[in-house]
Scaffold this motif. Structure first.
Motif, PDB file in Angstrom:
ATOM      1  N   GLY A  45     -10.345   2.081  -1.825  1.00 22.71           N
ATOM      2  CA  GLY A  45     -11.632   1.404  -1.771  1.00 22.71           C
ATOM      3  C   GLY A  45     -11.491  -0.073  -2.076  1.00 22.71           C
ATOM      4  N   ASN A  46     -12.571  -0.674  -2.545  1.00 23.40           N
ATOM      5  CA  ASN A  46     -12.585  -2.124  -2.764  1.00 23.40           C
ATOM      6  C   ASN A  46     -11.508  -2.587  -3.737  1.00 23.40           C
ATOM      7  OD1 ASN A  46     -14.737  -2.402  -1.014  1.00 23.40           O
ATOM      8  ND2 ASN A  46     -16.280  -2.363  -2.628  1.00 23.40           N
ATOM      9  N   MET A  47     -11.349  -1.868  -4.857  1.00 21.88           N
ATOM     10  CA  MET A  47     -10.377  -2.311  -5.848  1.00 21.88           C
ATOM     11  C   MET A  47      -8.947  -2.093  -5.371  1.00 21.88           C
ATOM     12  SD  MET A  47      -9.937  -3.931  -8.608  1.00 21.88           S
ATOM     13  CE  MET A  47     -11.570  -3.943  -9.323  1.00 21.88           C
ATOM     14  N   GLY A  48      -8.693  -0.943  -4.770  1.00 23.21           N
ATOM     15  CA  GLY A  48      -7.354  -0.691  -4.237  1.00 23.21           C
ATOM     16  C   GLY A  48      -6.964  -1.732  -3.202  1.00 23.21           C
ATOM     17  N   GLN A  49      -7.894  -2.048  -2.326  1.00 23.04           N
ATOM     18  CA  GLN A  49      -7.630  -3.062  -1.303  1.00 23.04           C
ATOM     19  C   GLN A  49      -7.437  -4.441  -1.923  1.00 23.04           C
ATOM     20  OE1 GLN A  49     -10.142  -2.840   2.353  1.00 23.04           O
ATOM     21  NE2 GLN A  49     -10.940  -0.973   1.407  1.00 23.04           N
ATOM     22  N   ALA A  50      -8.206  -4.745  -2.965  1.00 32.37           N
ATOM     23  CA  ALA A  50      -8.058  -6.044  -3.628  1.00 32.37           C
ATOM     24  C   ALA A  50      -6.656  -6.190  -4.224  1.00 32.37           C
ATOM     25  CB  ALA A  50      -9.116  -6.200  -4.720  1.00 32.37           C
ATOM     26  N   ILE A  51      -6.165  -5.131  -4.866  1.00 34.33           N
ATOM     27  CA  ILE A  51      -4.816  -5.162  -5.451  1.00 34.33           C
ATOM     28  C   ILE A  51      -3.775  -5.328  -4.355  1.00 34.33           C
ATOM     29  CG2 ILE A  51      -3.082  -3.803  -6.693  1.00 34.33           C
ATOM     30  CD1 ILE A  51      -5.461  -2.492  -8.208  1.00 34.33           C
ATOM     31  N   ALA A  52      -3.887  -4.528  -3.295  1.00 39.31           N
ATOM     32  CA  ALA A  52      -2.925  -4.611  -2.193  1.00 39.31           C
ATOM     33  C   ALA A  52      -2.930  -5.997  -1.563  1.00 39.31           C
ATOM     34  CB  ALA A  52      -3.243  -3.546  -1.148  1.00 39.31           C
ATOM     35  N   THR A  53      -4.120  -6.534  -1.324  1.00 42.28           N
ATOM     36  CA  THR A  53      -4.248  -7.862  -0.719  1.00 42.28           C
ATOM     37  C   THR A  53      -3.593  -8.919  -1.600  1.00 42.28           C
ATOM     38  OG1 THR A  53      -6.308  -7.281   0.404  1.00 42.28           O
ATOM     39  CG2 THR A  53      -5.887  -9.622   0.046  1.00 42.28           C
ATOM     40  N   GLY A  54      -3.866  -8.855  -2.898  1.00 43.23           N
ATOM     41  CA  GLY A  54      -3.273  -9.825  -3.815  1.00 43.23           C
ATOM     42  C   GLY A  54      -1.759  -9.767  -3.823  1.00 43.23           C
ATOM     43  N   LEU A  55      -1.209  -8.565  -3.925  1.00 43.73           N
ATOM     44  CA  LEU A  55       0.252  -8.409  -3.966  1.00 43.73           C
ATOM     45  C   LEU A  55       0.907  -8.912  -2.683  1.00 43.73           C
ATOM     46  CD1 LEU A  55       0.502  -4.868  -5.602  1.00 43.73           C
ATOM     47  CD2 LEU A  55       1.137  -7.046  -6.669  1.00 43.73           C
ATOM     48  N   ILE A  56       0.277  -8.613  -1.554  1.00 48.61           N
ATOM     49  CA  ILE A  56       0.830  -9.055  -0.269  1.00 48.61           C
ATOM     50  C   ILE A  56       0.724 -10.569  -0.132  1.00 48.61           C
ATOM     51  CG2 ILE A  56       0.507  -8.966   2.241  1.00 48.61           C
ATOM     52  CD1 ILE A  56      -0.488  -6.034   1.800  1.00 48.61           C
ATOM     53  N   ASN A  57      -0.446 -11.114  -0.425  1.00 48.60           N
ATOM     54  CA  ASN A  57      -0.657 -12.557  -0.252  1.00 48.60           C
ATOM     55  C   ASN A  57       0.175 -13.397  -1.215  1.00 48.60           C
ATOM     56  OD1 ASN A  57      -2.438 -12.042   1.800  1.00 48.60           O
ATOM     57  ND2 ASN A  57      -4.286 -12.424   0.606  1.00 48.60           N
ATOM     58  N   GLN A  58       0.473 -12.834  -2.401  1.00 45.18           N
ATOM     59  CA  GLN A  58       1.310 -13.549  -3.365  1.00 45.18           C
ATOM     60  C   GLN A  58       2.798 -13.378  -3.062  1.00 45.18           C
ATOM     61  OE1 GLN A  58       0.146 -15.654  -5.842  1.00 45.18           O
ATOM     62  NE2 GLN A  58      -1.796 -15.287  -4.799  1.00 45.18           N
ATOM     63  N   GLY A  59       3.117 -12.567  -2.050  1.00 46.81           N
ATOM     64  CA  GLY A  59       4.512 -12.367  -1.659  1.00 46.81           C
ATOM     65  C   GLY A  59       5.281 -11.438  -2.571  1.00 46.81           C
ATOM     66  N   ALA A  60       4.559 -10.668  -3.411  1.00 43.60           N
ATOM     67  CA  ALA A  60       5.239  -9.748  -4.322  1.00 43.60           C
ATOM     68  C   ALA A  60       5.866  -8.597  -3.548  1.00 43.60           C
ATOM     69  CB  ALA A  60       4.266  -9.215  -5.375  1.00 43.60           C
ATOM     70  N   ILE A  61       5.103  -8.020  -2.622  1.00 44.93           N
ATOM     71  CA  ILE A  61       5.609  -6.966  -1.747  1.00 44.93           C
ATOM     72  C   ILE A  61       5.016  -7.153  -0.351  1.00 44.93           C
ATOM     73  CG2 ILE A  61       5.976  -5.267  -3.592  1.00 44.93           C
ATOM     74  CD1 ILE A  61       3.408  -3.952  -2.880  1.00 44.93           C
ATOM     75  N   GLN A  62       5.596  -6.472   0.610  1.00 47.67           N
ATOM     76  CA  GLN A  62       5.110  -6.509   1.989  1.00 47.67           C
ATOM     77  C   GLN A  62       4.176  -5.335   2.237  1.00 47.67           C
ATOM     78  OE1 GLN A  62       5.970  -9.157   4.015  1.00 47.67           O
ATOM     79  NE2 GLN A  62       6.949  -9.873   2.122  1.00 47.67           N
ATOM     80  N   GLY A  63       3.314  -5.477   3.242  1.00 45.56           N
ATOM     81  CA  GLY A  63       2.386  -4.407   3.563  1.00 45.56           C
ATOM     82  C   GLY A  63       3.071  -3.089   3.857  1.00 45.56           C
ATOM     83  N   ASN A  64       4.234  -3.154   4.537  1.00 43.65           N
ATOM     84  CA  ASN A  64       4.908  -1.903   4.905  1.00 43.65           C
ATOM     85  C   ASN A  64       5.571  -1.198   3.722  1.00 43.65           C
ATOM     86  OD1 ASN A  64       7.201  -3.454   4.462  1.00 43.65           O
ATOM     87  ND2 ASN A  64       7.747  -3.633   6.627  1.00 43.65           N
ATOM     88  N   GLN A  65       5.511  -1.805   2.540  1.00 45.38           N
ATOM     89  CA  GLN A  65       5.987  -1.137   1.328  1.00 45.38           C
ATOM     90  C   GLN A  65       4.871  -0.350   0.640  1.00 45.38           C
ATOM     91  OE1 GLN A  65       8.044  -5.188   0.110  1.00 45.38           O
ATOM     92  NE2 GLN A  65       8.623  -3.635  -1.378  1.00 45.38           N
ATOM     93  N   ILE A  66       3.663  -0.421   1.198  1.00 44.51           N
ATOM     94  CA  ILE A  66       2.502   0.214   0.592  1.00 44.51           C
ATOM     95  C   ILE A  66       2.048   1.396   1.437  1.00 44.51           C
ATOM     96  CG2 ILE A  66       0.098  -0.118  -0.135  1.00 44.51           C
ATOM     97  CD1 ILE A  66       0.722  -3.075  -0.535  1.00 44.51           C
ATOM     98  N   PHE A  67       1.724   2.502   0.767  1.00 45.98           N
ATOM     99  CA  PHE A  67       1.206   3.708   1.410  1.00 45.98           C
ATOM    100  C   PHE A  67      -0.142   4.032   0.764  1.00 45.98           C
ATOM    101  CE2 PHE A  67       5.695   3.610   1.954  1.00 45.98           C
ATOM    102  CZ  PHE A  67       5.993   4.278   3.138  1.00 45.98           C
ATOM    103  N   ALA A  68      -1.105   4.487   1.569  1.00 49.52           N
ATOM    104  CA  ALA A  68      -2.439   4.739   1.021  1.00 49.52           C
ATOM    105  C   ALA A  68      -3.103   5.910   1.728  1.00 49.52           C
ATOM    106  CB  ALA A  68      -3.311   3.491   1.154  1.00 49.52           C
ATOM    107  N   CYS A  69      -3.909   6.640   0.968  1.00 48.38           N
ATOM    108  CA  CYS A  69      -4.743   7.688   1.546  1.00 48.38           C
ATOM    109  C   CYS A  69      -6.177   7.498   1.057  1.00 48.38           C
ATOM    110  CB  CYS A  69      -4.230   9.083   1.186  1.00 48.38           C
ATOM    111  SG  CYS A  69      -4.383   9.501  -0.575  1.00 48.38           S
ATOM    112  N   ALA A  70      -7.128   8.041   1.806  1.00 51.08           N
ATOM    113  CA  ALA A  70      -8.540   7.970   1.438  1.00 51.08           C
ATOM    114  C   ALA A  70      -9.278   9.073   2.173  1.00 51.08           C
ATOM    115  CB  ALA A  70      -9.124   6.603   1.779  1.00 51.08           C
TER     116      ALA A  70
END
Length: 266
Positions: free
Chosen positions: A13-38
């Motif tokens: 949801g909103n918070m999960g996406q916010a965390i993922a967006t932050g980590l990706i945009n800050q260059g901590a991890i890449q999107g393809n390192q993240i897995f999600a279900c909903a």
């Protein structure tokens, strides 16, 4: 920065996406390192596609593919979601971002020796300016705790508190953005009323909040002293401060926190 880490979200949801967006945009991890279900597959696919995150059909699929699992569902759903994957979670780092679900509650659901930590983040993590309120009581190893702290420090201040302070810390940090947004809107409305273009008014009010917050963090000055520094004798600012005091500005904020605390501690 964390090239070998695989991160999973159970709930996106909103918070999960916010965390993922932050980590990706800050260059901590890449999107393809993240897995999600909903719950909603179509919505999940839309939200993950934008970030190049891997959508998963089930919580088990998420857990099987990752090293660290973020429990990002509503508190009332946690037991239902976790029960079928308790065995798999024993081998993972489990991070909760659900409000009012501390270590002791998870101990009643998870299998013994599961490594887990309860936290409450806030939405500014999306731009690398967030807060993670974390419970002092946890079962992460020193190495796992170090990994957690380093990862989420890329998008937030990571603040550990005692269990009894987790709820109020989460309220101040997690609900505060709504109050701050209302203040920004009110300041901007006043600016517009006196002739400012709305985009300009929003920009000025928002940057004022950012700058004032960063100034306090950088100097550790008491907020009262910072207020006094802006208030000249018989000046304009003190007139506004006095008006806010007469209108109950402080007590309204305190009452809002009290009201939330009363609900959370029923």
């Amino acid at each position: 920065m964390f090239d070998n880490l695989k991160l999973g979200f159970i709930g996106f949801g909103n918070m999960g996406q916010a965390i993922a967006t932050g980590l990706i945009n800050q260059g901590a991890i890449q999107g393809n390192q993240i897995f999600a279900c909903a719950k909603n597959w179509d919505k999940l696919c839309k939200n993950t596609q934008e970030k190049q995150v891997n959508p998963c059909k089930s919580a088990k699929e998420v857990v099987d593919n990752v090293d660290m699992v973020i429990i990002a569902v509503k508190p009332y759903m946690i037991e239902e979601v976790i029960t079928p994957i308790k065995k798999e979670l024993q081998e993972k780092i489990v991070i909760s971002i659900a409000a009012n679900f501390p270590f002791a509650k998870y101990e009643q659901i998870l299998l013994p020796n599961t490594h887990h930590l309860s936290t409450i983040p806030n939405t500014p993590v999306a731009i690398g300016e967030g807060i993670f309120i974390c419970e002092n009581t946890h079962s992460l190893s020193d190495e796992e705790l170090d990994l957690f702290t380093k990862l989420f420090s890329t998008i937030s201040i990571v603040q550990f508190v005692e269990t009894k302070q987790l709820s109020i810390g989460g309220t101040v940090a997690g609900c505060g953005p709504a109050f701050a947004s209302m203040f920004i809107e009110a300041l901007a409305d006043a600016g517009v009323m006196h002739g400012l273009a709305r985009p300009v008014a929003y920009k000025l009010a928002s940057q004022m909040i950012v700058g004032t917050g960063k100034l306090q963090l950088a100097t550790n000055n008491h907020p009262g002293a910072m207020k006094d520094a802006v208030c000249s004798p018989a000046g304009t600012t003190i007139v506004g401060v006095a008006t806010l005091e007469r209108k109950g500005f402080r007590s309204a904020v305190i009452d809002a926190i009290d009201a939330i605390d009363a609900i959370e501690n029923k």
